[in-house]
Design a protein around this motif. Structure first.
Motif, PDB file in Angstrom:
ATOM      1  N   GLY A 484      12.639   1.894  16.158  1.00 31.25           N
ATOM      2  CA  GLY A 484      13.605   2.184  15.096  1.00 31.25           C
ATOM      3  C   GLY A 484      13.065   1.925  13.707  1.00 31.25           C
ATOM      4  O   GLY A 484      13.844   1.718  12.770  1.00 31.25           O
ATOM      5  N   ILE A 485      11.741   1.940  13.551  1.00 28.85           N
ATOM      6  CA  ILE A 485      11.133   1.543  12.277  1.00 28.85           C
ATOM      7  C   ILE A 485      11.552   2.455  11.123  1.00 28.85           C
ATOM      8  O   ILE A 485      11.686   1.998   9.980  1.00 28.85           O
ATOM      9  CB  ILE A 485       9.600   1.480  12.414  1.00 28.85           C
ATOM     10  N   ARG A 486      11.803   3.706  11.406  1.00 28.08           N
ATOM     11  CA  ARG A 486      12.215   4.610  10.325  1.00 28.08           C
ATOM     12  C   ARG A 486      13.576   4.183   9.772  1.00 28.08           C
ATOM     13  O   ARG A 486      13.794   4.158   8.556  1.00 28.08           O
ATOM     14  CB  ARG A 486      12.251   6.053  10.819  1.00 28.08           C
ATOM     15  N   ASP A 487      14.503   3.820  10.659  1.00 28.64           N
ATOM     16  CA  ASP A 487      15.828   3.376  10.220  1.00 28.64           C
ATOM     17  C   ASP A 487      15.732   2.045   9.479  1.00 28.64           C
ATOM     18  O   ASP A 487      16.384   1.845   8.445  1.00 28.64           O
ATOM     19  CB  ASP A 487      16.767   3.237  11.421  1.00 28.64           C
ATOM     20  N   LEU A 488      14.920   1.134  10.024  1.00 30.14           N
ATOM     21  CA  LEU A 488      14.766  -0.171   9.374  1.00 30.14           C
ATOM     22  C   LEU A 488      14.128  -0.020   7.996  1.00 30.14           C
ATOM     23  O   LEU A 488      14.535  -0.678   7.030  1.00 30.14           O
ATOM     24  CB  LEU A 488      13.923  -1.099  10.254  1.00 30.14           C
ATOM     25  N   ALA A 489      13.136   0.858   7.892  1.00 31.80           N
ATOM     26  CA  ALA A 489      12.461   1.062   6.614  1.00 31.80           C
ATOM     27  C   ALA A 489      13.408   1.625   5.566  1.00 31.80           C
ATOM     28  O   ALA A 489      13.252   1.364   4.372  1.00 31.80           O
ATOM     29  CB  ALA A 489      11.259   1.979   6.799  1.00 31.80           C
ATOM     30  N   LEU A 531       0.695   1.135  15.395  1.00 33.76           N
ATOM     31  CA  LEU A 531       0.320   0.736  14.042  1.00 33.76           C
ATOM     32  C   LEU A 531       0.195   1.949  13.127  1.00 33.76           C
ATOM     33  O   LEU A 531       0.643   1.936  11.977  1.00 33.76           O
ATOM     34  CB  LEU A 531      -0.998  -0.032  14.072  1.00 33.76           C
ATOM     35  N   ALA A 532      -0.429   2.991  13.619  1.00 38.51           N
ATOM     36  CA  ALA A 532      -0.574   4.210  12.824  1.00 38.51           C
ATOM     37  C   ALA A 532       0.792   4.805  12.493  1.00 38.51           C
ATOM     38  O   ALA A 532       1.029   5.281  11.375  1.00 38.51           O
ATOM     39  CB  ALA A 532      -1.435   5.222  13.574  1.00 38.51           C
ATOM     40  N   LYS A 533       1.698   4.775  13.462  1.00 33.20           N
ATOM     41  CA  LYS A 533       3.061   5.276  13.237  1.00 33.20           C
ATOM     42  C   LYS A 533       3.772   4.452  12.171  1.00 33.20           C
ATOM     43  O   LYS A 533       4.435   4.998  11.278  1.00 33.20           O
ATOM     44  CB  LYS A 533       3.842   5.228  14.548  1.00 33.20           C
ATOM     45  N   ALA A 534       3.614   3.126  12.235  1.00 31.46           N
ATOM     46  CA  ALA A 534       4.259   2.250  11.262  1.00 31.46           C
ATOM     47  C   ALA A 534       3.761   2.547   9.850  1.00 31.46           C
ATOM     48  O   ALA A 534       4.552   2.607   8.897  1.00 31.46           O
ATOM     49  CB  ALA A 534       4.003   0.785  11.622  1.00 31.46           C
ATOM     50  N   CYS A 535       2.461   2.733   9.707  1.00 34.12           N
ATOM     51  CA  CYS A 535       1.890   3.035   8.386  1.00 34.12           C
ATOM     52  C   CYS A 535       2.384   4.392   7.882  1.00 34.12           C
ATOM     53  O   CYS A 535       2.685   4.557   6.694  1.00 34.12           O
ATOM     54  CB  CYS A 535       0.363   3.020   8.448  1.00 34.12           C
ATOM     55  N   GLU A 536       2.482   5.343   8.776  1.00 32.19           N
ATOM     56  CA  GLU A 536       2.959   6.680   8.401  1.00 32.19           C
ATOM     57  C   GLU A 536       4.402   6.617   7.894  1.00 32.19           C
ATOM     58  O   GLU A 536       4.741   7.216   6.860  1.00 32.19           O
ATOM     59  CB  GLU A 536       2.861   7.613   9.614  1.00 32.19           C
ATOM     60  N   PRO A 544       6.362  -0.881   1.055  1.00 30.56           N
ATOM     61  CA  PRO A 544       5.115  -1.620   1.289  1.00 30.56           C
ATOM     62  C   PRO A 544       5.096  -2.209   2.691  1.00 30.56           C
ATOM     63  O   PRO A 544       6.128  -2.695   3.184  1.00 30.56           O
ATOM     64  CB  PRO A 544       5.138  -2.716   0.217  1.00 30.56           C
ATOM     65  N   ILE A 545       3.939  -2.178   3.323  1.00 29.21           N
ATOM     66  CA  ILE A 545       3.797  -2.733   4.671  1.00 29.21           C
ATOM     67  C   ILE A 545       2.560  -3.609   4.706  1.00 29.21           C
ATOM     68  O   ILE A 545       1.507  -3.251   4.160  1.00 29.21           O
ATOM     69  CB  ILE A 545       3.719  -1.609   5.740  1.00 29.21           C
ATOM     70  N   ALA A 546       2.689  -4.789   5.299  1.00 28.27           N
ATOM     71  CA  ALA A 546       1.577  -5.731   5.436  1.00 28.27           C
ATOM     72  C   ALA A 546       1.524  -6.213   6.875  1.00 28.27           C
ATOM     73  O   ALA A 546       2.501  -6.113   7.618  1.00 28.27           O
ATOM     74  CB  ALA A 546       1.745  -6.915   4.485  1.00 28.27           C
ATOM     75  N   VAL A 547       0.371  -6.730   7.271  1.00 25.55           N
ATOM     76  CA  VAL A 547       0.188  -7.214   8.638  1.00 25.55           C
ATOM     77  C   VAL A 547      -0.282  -8.666   8.602  1.00 25.55           C
ATOM     78  O   VAL A 547      -1.006  -9.068   7.685  1.00 25.55           O
ATOM     79  CB  VAL A 547      -0.818  -6.329   9.411  1.00 25.55           C
ATOM     80  N   ILE A 562      -7.668  -1.235   9.222  1.00 20.88           N
ATOM     81  CA  ILE A 562      -7.855  -0.465   7.987  1.00 20.88           C
ATOM     82  C   ILE A 562      -7.862   1.024   8.307  1.00 20.88           C
ATOM     83  O   ILE A 562      -7.281   1.839   7.585  1.00 20.88           O
ATOM     84  CB  ILE A 562      -9.146  -0.897   7.274  1.00 20.88           C
ATOM     85  N   GLY A 563      -8.488   1.376   9.421  1.00 18.75           N
ATOM     86  CA  GLY A 563      -8.503   2.778   9.839  1.00 18.75           C
ATOM     87  C   GLY A 563      -7.117   3.310  10.140  1.00 18.75           C
ATOM     88  O   GLY A 563      -6.843   4.497   9.957  1.00 18.75           O
ATOM     89  N   ALA A 564      -6.200   2.423  10.594  1.00 18.66           N
ATOM     90  CA  ALA A 564      -4.824   2.835  10.893  1.00 18.66           C
ATOM     91  C   ALA A 564      -4.012   3.055   9.622  1.00 18.66           C
ATOM     92  O   ALA A 564      -2.914   3.609   9.680  1.00 18.66           O
ATOM     93  CB  ALA A 564      -4.145   1.782  11.765  1.00 18.66           C
ATOM     94  N   GLY A 565      -4.547   2.600   8.483  1.00 23.00           N
ATOM     95  CA  GLY A 565      -3.848   2.806   7.218  1.00 23.00           C
ATOM     96  C   GLY A 565      -3.345   1.543   6.556  1.00 23.00           C
ATOM     97  O   GLY A 565      -2.725   1.607   5.499  1.00 23.00           O
ATOM     98  N   LEU A 566      -3.594   0.393   7.146  1.00 24.15           N
ATOM     99  CA  LEU A 566      -3.128  -0.859   6.567  1.00 24.15           C
ATOM    100  C   LEU A 566      -4.015  -1.263   5.391  1.00 24.15           C
ATOM    101  O   LEU A 566      -5.247  -1.255   5.501  1.00 24.15           O
ATOM    102  CB  LEU A 566      -3.116  -1.968   7.627  1.00 24.15           C
ATOM    103  N   ARG A 567      -3.371  -1.617   4.290  1.00 21.09           N
ATOM    104  CA  ARG A 567      -4.106  -2.018   3.089  1.00 21.09           C
ATOM    105  C   ARG A 567      -3.653  -3.390   2.573  1.00 21.09           C
ATOM    106  O   ARG A 567      -4.173  -3.861   1.572  1.00 21.09           O
ATOM    107  CB  ARG A 567      -3.901  -0.979   1.964  1.00 21.09           C
ATOM    108  N   ARG A 568      -2.675  -3.990   3.238  1.00 21.18           N
ATOM    109  CA  ARG A 568      -2.191  -5.307   2.844  1.00 21.18           C
ATOM    110  C   ARG A 568      -2.267  -6.245   4.051  1.00 21.18           C
ATOM    111  O   ARG A 568      -1.753  -5.921   5.122  1.00 21.18           O
ATOM    112  CB  ARG A 568      -0.749  -5.249   2.331  1.00 21.18           C
ATOM    113  N   PHE A 569      -2.891  -7.407   3.855  1.00 19.39           N
ATOM    114  CA  PHE A 569      -3.070  -8.380   4.931  1.00 19.39           C
ATOM    115  C   PHE A 569      -2.604  -9.755   4.453  1.00 19.39           C
ATOM    116  O   PHE A 569      -2.800 -10.122   3.286  1.00 19.39           O
ATOM    117  CB  PHE A 569      -4.540  -8.470   5.346  1.00 19.39           C
TER     118      PHE A 569
END
Length: 621
Positions: A484-489, A531-536, A544-547, A562-569
């Motif tokens: 449900g990440i789209r709804d939560l976002a 993870l790729a879906k979450a970044c998308e 903003p999304i961080a891991v 990083i390859g999945a699109g994450l830029r915040r850690f």
């Protein structure tokens, strides 16, 4: 620490546990652990860190306990002498505190220094003085016994009241009583030729401000105590003075003798008693190296470099912390931002819930440590395995799938409301965010936001200063939240990925179970897809999304993330150097291709071969 005492690892802060609640052992919770079995060169004791650091030196014991003071009487003709001794000890104590206040000016925060003003006030308190004098005049009690009785009576009364302020008042009065008694001991020792020790590691019954300094106001090298909270005035002072300190060492006064050689590694929460020469030399070398780094000054060179990938893509790295010592550690590394502060610690050190004022003080210290940078507080996240009685009367059959995170907070709204109020008040005029843990759907997020709105109204009615603009985000760690990440976002201000928990629940594998370790050795292809879906979704919704988590900072996983699109850690200070080393070796385009290929795998074996191929190909390039 390794098992072989001849090869101790360089001391370092405890690693981030991936956002899960701190474990039950005393180093995380403040509970008292048993002493470890003796090792070659002396026993190893463990406790809870109050202030990190490493010190070596001889032990000096202060095992005076007010509760053990004997009730002694004096002849009538000695009453005046006892009263005079009392007045002199009060005067000496007051002058010491005034002198100490002036010596510490500019060295500690002004708010911390005001603690000494409180102690001066107690030395002038008419009730305290009158009660002691009445016992001497009316019951002919010796001065030492009279002080112990008055302080003990106040202590018992204050501790019966469920007020954090009154409990701290009892501790402060106890400190004042001990200071007066120390001066009486000094009077009795005058002319004896005994010189007080200096440059020592203090072993004491209870954490006390008075024992942090000798009567000449020279502070000790380090402190080990049997009792004492991690949020009281003494703990604040220890951190402010950067005195390496641990508490909750139950056997310290049974094991440590006067003059024993101690290695206090307060960062790891350990004490080595009378270690052999090899161990001493290794720790001394570590201490010398650190001293050289401090003399050079500033942030270490390796921590000053920009956090960028090989092809120049900036990666945002914030700190992941769970206690004040870790917060102070981020300043030494130039990490001004706290992307995740785990708030469980205060709830695990006592059987009663922490008071509002204690929470405000604690969160205020965290924000002060961040020096104006944003801080994200994750709300309380505990399950029934941690035995917090006011949240879970008994252990559930499956704690990880029971009332945990937001579930237990919504079931105990008073705890939730108190925590939200404390964050709002402590965050007045500062950049504060709130992360809601273990969310499964939007209904839970909405209810937290409703409670937050109600607490804002209450604070506004009360005329209290608070931070009105607070972003609220969700921690993505359950399969339901990922689906449900789209709804939560769409309803959250930001997203935090708890990679350790997400893997655990997606793969149905307990990460604390040794037999399941293979599930976490590499990122499963299905986890990579998530993870790729979450970044998308985050990019599409402008969120903003961080891991965070242990897995997120492991060098082997950094290219895939990083390859999945994450830029915040969010990274624990202890793991920062390895993380930075991993980032600068990543080419984002190559990493993205490798991640997409790995995510198409149907099992970890395929992912491992693809990741190995990526590394080999990158090495050739």
């Amino acid at each position: 620490m390794p098992e072989d005492p001849r090869a101790p690892e360089p001391p370092s802060p405890a690693a981030d546990r991936g956002g899960e609640p701190p474990p039950a052992p005393a180093v995380a919770t403040g509970e008292t652990p048993p002493a470890a079995a003796p090792r070659p060169g002396g026993p190893l004791l463990r406790g809870a860190t109050v202030c990190p650091g490493l010190v070596l030196g001889p032990a000096h014991r202060k095992d005076y306990d007010l509760d053990r003071a004997r009730t002694e009487r004096v002849p009538l003709d000695e009453v005046d002498r006892e009263l005079n001794r009392f007045r002199k000890a009060l005067d000496d104590s007051r002058l010491q505190l005034v002198d100490l206040r002036s010596r510490l000016e500019g060295k500690v925060r002004e708010d911390d220094a005001r603690i000494l003003d409180t102690h001066v006030t107690y030395l002038k308190d008419s009730v305290f003085i009158a009660d002691v004098e009445n016992l001497i005049l009316n019951e002919q009690m010796r001065l030492e016994a009279a002080i112990a009785k008055v302080v003990g009576d106040f202590d018992r009364i204050f501790r019966l009241v469920r007020s954090e302020t009154l409990r701290q008042s009892a501790v402060d009065l106890r400190d004042v009583g001990i200071r007066v008694l120390r001066n009486l001991e000094s009077q009795a020792a005058e002319g004896s030729g005994e010189e007080p020790p200096n440059e020592y590691v203090l072993a004491a019954h209870e954490l006390s401000i008075v024992d942090m300094f000798n009567l000449s106001n020279e502070h000790v090298k380090g402190i080990i105590t049997r009792e004492g909270g991690i949020t009281g005035h003494a703990a604040i002072f220890a951190r402010s003075m950067r005195i390496p300190t641990i508490t909750g060492v139950d056997d310290v006064l049974d094991v440590v003798k006067e003059g024993d050689y101690l290695i206090l590694d307060a960062t790891e929460g350990t004490v080595r008693v009378n270690p052999d020469d090899v161990v001493r030399a290794q720790y001394a070398e570590t201490l010398d190296r650190r001293a050289g780094q401090e003399e050079a000054g500033g942030v270490p060179e390796w921590a000053q470099r920009p956090c960028r990938t090989l092809d120049g893509i900036p990666i945002e790295v914030a700190a992941s912390c769970g206690n004040l010592p870790e917060v102070e550690g981020i300043l030494d590394l130039g990490m001004g931002s706290i992307g995740l502060y785990r708030t469980e610690l205060l709830y695990l050190v006592d059987q009663a819930p922490p008071g509002r004022e204690a929470l405000i003080r604690h969160y205020g210290s965290v924000l002060a440590g961040a020096r104006g940078a944003p801080v994200t507080f994750r709300l309380l996240n505990v399950d029934s395995s941690l035995a917090v009685p006011y949240l879970h009367p008994e252990r559930e059959r499956n704690p990880a799938l029971g009332r945990v995170g937001v579930r237990v907070l919504l079931a105990n709204e008073l705890v939730l409301r108190r925590q939200l109020q404390a964050i709002l008040v402590a965050g007045a005029g500062r950049q504060v965010r709130i992360a809601v843990p273990f969310v499964t759907d939007c209904g839970e997020l909405r209810r937290v936001k409703e409670v937050l709105f109600e607490e804002r109204l209450e604070l506004r009615k009360a005329g209290e200063a608070f931070q009105d603009a607070v972003e609220v985000g969700v921690v993505i760690e359950t399969p339901a939240a990922m689906l449900g990440i789209r709804d939560l976002a769409s309803e959250a201000d930001f997203l935090l990925l708890n990679l350790d928990s997400l893997q655990q629940y997606l793969l149905a594998a307990d990460r604390n179970e040794a037999a399941m370790v293979e599930f976490f050795e590499t990122l499963h292809p299905f986890v990579l897809r998530a993870l790729a879906k979450a970044c998308e979704v985050a990019e599409g919704q402008g969120r903003p999304i961080a891991v965070f988590g242990v897995s997120a900072a492991q060098p082997a996983n950094v290219p895939a993330l990083i390859g999945a699109g994450l830029r915040r850690f969010c990274v624990a200070p202890a793991g920062l150097r390895e993380f930075l080393d991993a980032v600068v070796a990543v080419d984002t385009r190559t990493a993205a291709r490798a991640m997409r290929a790995a995510a198409q795998g149907s099992c970890p074996a395929e992912t491992q071969s693809l990741v190995a191929g990526y590394r080999h190909g990158y090495a050739r390039d």
